[in-house]
Write a protein that holds these residues in place. Structure first.
Motif, PDB file in Angstrom:
ATOM      1  N   ALA A 307     -19.376  -1.573 -17.010  1.00 10.22           N
ATOM      2  CA  ALA A 307     -19.071  -0.148 -17.089  1.00 10.22           C
ATOM      3  C   ALA A 307     -19.761   0.530 -15.917  1.00 10.22           C
ATOM      4  CB  ALA A 307     -19.563   0.432 -18.407  1.00 10.22           C
ATOM      5  N   ARG A 308     -19.357   1.753 -15.650  1.00  9.46           N
ATOM      6  CA  ARG A 308     -20.092   2.546 -14.664  1.00  9.46           C
ATOM      7  C   ARG A 308     -20.852   3.632 -15.409  1.00  9.46           C
ATOM      8  NH1 ARG A 308     -16.554   5.136 -10.340  1.00  9.46           N
ATOM      9  NH2 ARG A 308     -14.854   4.602 -11.733  1.00  9.46           N
ATOM     10  N   LEU A 309     -22.057   3.917 -14.948  1.00  4.82           N
ATOM     11  CA  LEU A 309     -22.856   4.967 -15.586  1.00  4.82           C
ATOM     12  C   LEU A 309     -22.638   6.268 -14.841  1.00  4.82           C
ATOM     13  CD1 LEU A 309     -25.025   5.789 -17.669  1.00  4.82           C
ATOM     14  CD2 LEU A 309     -26.744   5.157 -15.973  1.00  4.82           C
ATOM     15  N   LEU A 310     -22.240   7.308 -15.585  1.00  2.74           N
ATOM     16  CA  LEU A 310     -21.921   8.600 -14.980  1.00  2.74           C
ATOM     17  C   LEU A 310     -23.037   9.620 -15.177  1.00  2.74           C
ATOM     18  CD1 LEU A 310     -19.768  10.398 -13.647  1.00  2.74           C
ATOM     19  CD2 LEU A 310     -18.823  10.813 -15.907  1.00  2.74           C
ATOM     20  N   SER A 311     -23.610   9.662 -16.393  1.00  3.83           N
ATOM     21  CA  SER A 311     -24.641  10.682 -16.630  1.00  3.83           C
ATOM     22  C   SER A 311     -25.618  10.244 -17.710  1.00  3.83           C
ATOM     23  CB  SER A 311     -23.991  12.005 -17.043  1.00  3.83           C
ATOM     24  OG  SER A 311     -23.508  11.919 -18.376  1.00  3.83           O
ATOM     25  N   VAL A 312     -26.783  10.890 -17.697  1.00  2.00           N
ATOM     26  CA  VAL A 312     -27.839  10.630 -18.673  1.00  2.00           C
ATOM     27  C   VAL A 312     -28.387  11.975 -19.139  1.00  2.00           C
ATOM     28  CG1 VAL A 312     -30.105   9.587 -19.048  1.00  2.00           C
ATOM     29  CG2 VAL A 312     -28.553   8.578 -17.376  1.00  2.00           C
ATOM     30  N   ALA A 354     -24.838  11.421  -8.640  1.00  5.17           N
ATOM     31  CA  ALA A 354     -24.052  11.747  -7.453  1.00  5.17           C
ATOM     32  C   ALA A 354     -23.049  10.629  -7.210  1.00  5.17           C
ATOM     33  CB  ALA A 354     -24.965  11.938  -6.246  1.00  5.17           C
ATOM     34  N   LYS A 355     -23.506   9.386  -7.392  1.00 11.69           N
ATOM     35  CA  LYS A 355     -22.599   8.228  -7.290  1.00 11.69           C
ATOM     36  C   LYS A 355     -22.768   7.415  -8.551  1.00 11.69           C
ATOM     37  CE  LYS A 355     -23.018   7.239  -2.412  1.00 11.69           C
ATOM     38  NZ  LYS A 355     -24.355   6.824  -2.032  1.00 11.69           N
ATOM     39  N   PRO A 356     -21.747   7.400  -9.425  1.00 11.33           N
ATOM     40  CA  PRO A 356     -21.864   6.583 -10.634  1.00 11.33           C
ATOM     41  C   PRO A 356     -22.253   5.150 -10.256  1.00 11.33           C
ATOM     42  CG  PRO A 356     -19.857   7.893 -10.696  1.00 11.33           C
ATOM     43  CD  PRO A 356     -20.449   8.075  -9.324  1.00 11.33           C
ATOM     44  N   ILE A 357     -23.116   4.505 -11.049  1.00 12.75           N
ATOM     45  CA  ILE A 357     -23.549   3.153 -10.677  1.00 12.75           C
ATOM     46  C   ILE A 357     -22.841   2.104 -11.534  1.00 12.75           C
ATOM     47  CG2 ILE A 357     -25.758   3.719  -9.624  1.00 12.75           C
ATOM     48  CD1 ILE A 357     -27.101   3.016 -12.282  1.00 12.75           C
ATOM     49  N   ASP A 358     -22.552   0.974 -10.896  1.00 10.98           N
ATOM     50  CA  ASP A 358     -21.873  -0.128 -11.577  1.00 10.98           C
ATOM     51  C   ASP A 358     -22.872  -0.928 -12.384  1.00 10.98           C
ATOM     52  OD1 ASP A 358     -19.134   0.083 -10.835  1.00 10.98           O
ATOM     53  OD2 ASP A 358     -19.759  -0.388  -8.783  1.00 10.98           O
ATOM     54  N   LEU A 359     -22.570  -1.099 -13.657  1.00 12.10           N
ATOM     55  CA  LEU A 359     -23.422  -1.894 -14.531  1.00 12.10           C
ATOM     56  C   LEU A 359     -22.626  -3.122 -14.955  1.00 12.10           C
ATOM     57  CD1 LEU A 359     -24.667   1.004 -16.854  1.00 12.10           C
ATOM     58  CD2 LEU A 359     -25.757   0.156 -14.781  1.00 12.10           C
ATOM     59  N   THR A 394     -38.820  20.645 -36.000  1.00 15.06           N
ATOM     60  CA  THR A 394     -40.131  20.134 -36.427  1.00 15.06           C
ATOM     61  C   THR A 394     -40.125  18.614 -36.577  1.00 15.06           C
ATOM     62  OG1 THR A 394     -39.407  20.677 -38.653  1.00 15.06           O
ATOM     63  CG2 THR A 394     -40.903  22.226 -37.594  1.00 15.06           C
ATOM     64  N   ASP A 395     -38.944  17.988 -36.637  1.00 13.47           N
ATOM     65  CA  ASP A 395     -38.827  16.530 -36.600  1.00 13.47           C
ATOM     66  C   ASP A 395     -38.685  16.127 -35.125  1.00 13.47           C
ATOM     67  OD1 ASP A 395     -38.524  16.639 -39.458  1.00 13.47           O
ATOM     68  OD2 ASP A 395     -36.391  17.082 -39.149  1.00 13.47           O
ATOM     69  N   GLU A 396     -38.546  14.828 -34.910  1.00 11.59           N
ATOM     70  CA  GLU A 396     -38.354  14.382 -33.522  1.00 11.59           C
ATOM     71  C   GLU A 396     -37.105  13.526 -33.373  1.00 11.59           C
ATOM     72  OE1 GLU A 396     -39.042  14.879 -30.543  1.00 11.59           O
ATOM     73  OE2 GLU A 396     -40.593  16.374 -30.916  1.00 11.59           O
ATOM     74  N   MET A 397     -36.721  13.325 -32.138  1.00 13.63           N
ATOM     75  CA  MET A 397     -35.638  12.404 -31.798  1.00 13.63           C
ATOM     76  C   MET A 397     -36.014  11.698 -30.507  1.00 13.63           C
ATOM     77  SD  MET A 397     -32.011  14.180 -32.525  1.00 13.63           S
ATOM     78  CE  MET A 397     -31.578  14.778 -34.155  1.00 13.63           C
ATOM     79  N   HIS A 398     -35.406  10.561 -30.318  1.00 14.74           N
ATOM     80  CA  HIS A 398     -35.455   9.885 -29.014  1.00 14.74           C
ATOM     81  C   HIS A 398     -34.070   9.298 -28.771  1.00 14.74           C
ATOM     82  CE1 HIS A 398     -36.783   6.032 -26.632  1.00 14.74           C
ATOM     83  NE2 HIS A 398     -35.960   6.780 -25.954  1.00 14.74           N
ATOM     84  N   ILE A 399     -33.284  10.016 -27.970  1.00 15.79           N
ATOM     85  CA  ILE A 399     -31.964   9.537 -27.577  1.00 15.79           C
ATOM     86  C   ILE A 399     -31.804   9.763 -26.080  1.00 15.79           C
ATOM     87  CG2 ILE A 399     -29.459   9.638 -27.957  1.00 15.79           C
ATOM     88  CD1 ILE A 399     -29.845  11.351 -30.341  1.00 15.79           C
ATOM     89  N   ALA A 400     -31.252   8.787 -25.389  1.00 16.62           N
ATOM     90  CA  ALA A 400     -30.742   9.035 -24.041  1.00 16.62           C
ATOM     91  C   ALA A 400     -29.222   8.998 -24.173  1.00 16.62           C
ATOM     92  CB  ALA A 400     -31.238   7.977 -23.073  1.00 16.62           C
ATOM     93  N   PHE A 401     -28.598  10.191 -24.224  1.00 20.11           N
ATOM     94  CA  PHE A 401     -27.133  10.246 -24.267  1.00 20.11           C
ATOM     95  C   PHE A 401     -26.603   9.749 -22.928  1.00 20.11           C
ATOM     96  CE2 PHE A 401     -28.250  13.718 -27.246  1.00 20.11           C
ATOM     97  CZ  PHE A 401     -27.492  13.342 -28.334  1.00 20.11           C
ATOM     98  N   LEU A 402     -25.578   8.916 -22.974  1.00 20.31           N
ATOM     99  CA  LEU A 402     -25.013   8.373 -21.743  1.00 20.31           C
ATOM    100  C   LEU A 402     -23.518   8.665 -21.691  1.00 20.31           C
ATOM    101  CD1 LEU A 402     -26.543   4.762 -21.834  1.00 20.31           C
ATOM    102  CD2 LEU A 402     -27.516   6.789 -20.749  1.00 20.31           C
ATOM    103  N   GLU A 403     -23.005   8.873 -20.497  1.00 19.38           N
ATOM    104  CA  GLU A 403     -21.560   8.846 -20.295  1.00 19.38           C
ATOM    105  C   GLU A 403     -21.253   7.636 -19.425  1.00 19.38           C
ATOM    106  OE1 GLU A 403     -19.563  13.202 -20.614  1.00 19.38           O
ATOM    107  OE2 GLU A 403     -21.081  12.970 -19.069  1.00 19.38           O
ATOM    108  N   LEU A 404     -20.338   6.813 -19.912  1.00 21.43           N
ATOM    109  CA  LEU A 404     -19.959   5.589 -19.218  1.00 21.43           C
ATOM    110  C   LEU A 404     -18.494   5.673 -18.831  1.00 21.43           C
ATOM    111  CD1 LEU A 404     -21.682   2.991 -21.577  1.00 21.43           C
ATOM    112  CD2 LEU A 404     -22.458   3.657 -19.311  1.00 21.43           C
ATOM    113  N   VAL A 405     -18.137   4.964 -17.784  1.00 19.80           N
ATOM    114  CA  VAL A 405     -16.763   4.956 -17.295  1.00 19.80           C
ATOM    115  C   VAL A 405     -16.221   3.541 -17.413  1.00 19.80           C
ATOM    116  CG1 VAL A 405     -15.257   5.485 -15.341  1.00 19.80           C
ATOM    117  CG2 VAL A 405     -17.407   6.740 -15.630  1.00 19.80           C
TER     118      VAL A 405
END
Ligand code: HEC
Length: 434
Positions: A307-312, A354-359, A394-405
């Motif tokens: 996939a390609r990574l577009l955003s985080v 700026a340039k989606p990366i190939d994963l 008051t709670d917590e989260m840990h997510i890295a939302f990703l957009e993949l191509v």
């Protein structure tokens, strides 16, 4: 030597920095927020408006608190990078130090597309929040609105935009699509606002595929700027899908009625690529001990197909302190995609590469989140609490939302086949953000 240093000293005197030098920088870097009706409390669209804030501007750019941008050097380059160049900082600073002079008259700033206009043009389809009553104070549960789109065919969406009405009280709005047959909020009424329990929100069919349940189209949070995803990429809305808004309002001291709008822009033809949003790079199981500073939570996922990574988009709440997202390639090479050493929960920025990366297949995506539960964190509501996953601030989260191509004909479900089954909520507090 002496001549050179004299010249350097003399340079600022040769050309005094005046408003004509400053206006273009503000126009480029500041007024998208610093204009009437936008998120910032003061406008910088003219000299008389800006002049009283000259010293504050010098301070904010020196501290790098403005423009808000939290990616550190060492991250990849981002298309929506808001940070100032050294030359822009030097010009703003020189202007303030010269006494913020007006100097020669200049043509006034072209009015930016204000908050009342669609920045990407008239959408093909608009859905509106039908007047959400926000009280003056209190804590509000997440609210939802389901709107049938009545699309007869699978439809590609090349961009989407939020036109937020009551910016002071809209904490965030996420727009999902729900394909027909989905378990997501099944049985709830359409075209009216409701607040289901966490358990109701988490309900799913056994073995339901992730993308058959719901897909994120776009999230709004302060500072967000509408942007098409890619020239040759779009999101897919299956025929018969509903649009679902997940809305979180924070009362702002006076009652308000929100009528925010969401616009969809259809692609004229099927694109080459499909953009998908995922929320599976996350850790649901942490417990931050009372008073702990520097507690670290780790999350990882391995791609089962290329996939390609577009955003985080890093997401934590008020105890969130830092987040780093890395790609570990099958050949062992590690790349830091995004490092946010000083996370600020007020700025839930989506960092668009700026340039989606190939994963390649087999790439491991890792996210490391740091938390500060000590009393030194001035946003900490209760340092004595042991803090777990939950959707209130008051709670917590840990997510890295990703957009993949992936390619348009690809099956996004195959991204997941090497993942363990999606975690199921074990208790209301541990339910994922859905
Ligand atoms: C993405 C939105 C956004 C952009 C871009 C932005 N600002 Fe701001 N700015 C805000 C908001 C919101 C506030 C008020 C809350 C706060 O202080 O964080 C603010 C506050 C300020 C303040 C008040 C004091 C302070 O430091 O908080 C100054 C000065 C300022 N901005 C200067 C600038 C300048 C100069 C630029 C451009 C070079 C800029 N801002 C770009 C949103 C923005």
């Amino acid at each position: 030597m002496r001549i050179w240093s004299l010249l350097l000293l003399a340079t600022p005197l040769l050309a005094e920095t005046t408003w004509k030098d400053v206006q273009p920088i503000l126009e480029r870097r500041c007024v998208q927020c610093h204009q009437k009706g936008e998120v910032a409390p003061m406008a910088f669209t003219s000299y008389p408006e800006t002049r009283p804030f000259a010293k504050a501007i010098r301070q904010a750019v020196a501290r790098q608190s403005m423009p808000p941008w939290h990616a550190a050097p060492g991250s990849l380059a981002f298309r929506n990078d808001r940070s100032l160049s050294a030359a822009e900082v030097a010009t703003l600073t020189a202007w303030v130090e010269a006494g913020a002079p007006q100097g020669p008259a200049v043509k006034s700033m072209a009015p930016a597309a204000g908050p009342s206009q669609w920045k990407l043009g008239q959408p093909d389809r608009v859905v509106q929040v039908p007047g959400f009553q926000v009280p003056a104070s209190g804590q509000l549960a997440y609210s939802f609105l389901i709107v049938p789109l009545n699309l007869k065919e699978d439809t590609w969406v090349r961009a989407a935009e939020f036109r937020i009405d009551q910016r002071q009280v809209v904490h965030h709005i996420n727009a999902f699509i729900r394909p027909p047959g989905s378990s997501y909020l099944a049985g709830f009424p359409t075209n009216e606002i409701f607040s289901p329990t966490v358990a109701q929100r988490g309900k799913r069919h056994a073995h339901e595929r992730v993308f058959d349940r719901r897909q994120l189209i776009l999230g709004y949070e302060p500072g967000y700027e509408p942007m098409p995803w890619l020239e040759d990429g779009a999101k897919l809305v299956p025929a018969g899908s509903d649009l679902i808004f997940e809305m979180h309002y924070n009362p702002g001291g006076t009652p308000a009625v929100d009528r925010s709008e969401f616009g969809l822009y259809f692609a004229p033809a099927a694109p080459k690529n499909r953009v998908v949003a995922i929320d599976t790079l996350r850790d649901l199981d942490f417990v931050i001990p009372p008073h702990a500073n520097g507690f670290v939570s780790q999350a990882a996922m391995t791609l089962a197909r290329p996939a390609r990574l577009l955003s985080v988009q890093p997401h934590m709440h008020v105890r969130g302190k830092s987040m780093t997202v890395r790609a570990v390639y099958p050949d062992g090479r590690t790349e830091t995609v995004l490092a946010v050493p000083r996370y600020d929960f007020n700025w839930q920025t989506t960092y668009v590469l700026a340039k989606p990366i190939d994963l390649p297949k087999g790439t491991r995506l890792e996210s490391t989140a740091g938390f500060d539960n000590s009393p030194n964190n001035r946003f900490n509501p209760d340092p004595a609490a042991a803090v777990k996953w939950g959707d209130q601030t008051t709670d917590e989260m840990h997510i890295a939302f990703l957009e993949l191509v992936i390619e348009a004909t690809g099956d996004p479900e195959k991204l997941f086949s090497s993942l363990p089954a999606l975690p199921r909520p074990t208790s209301p507090a541990a339910a994922p953000q859905d």
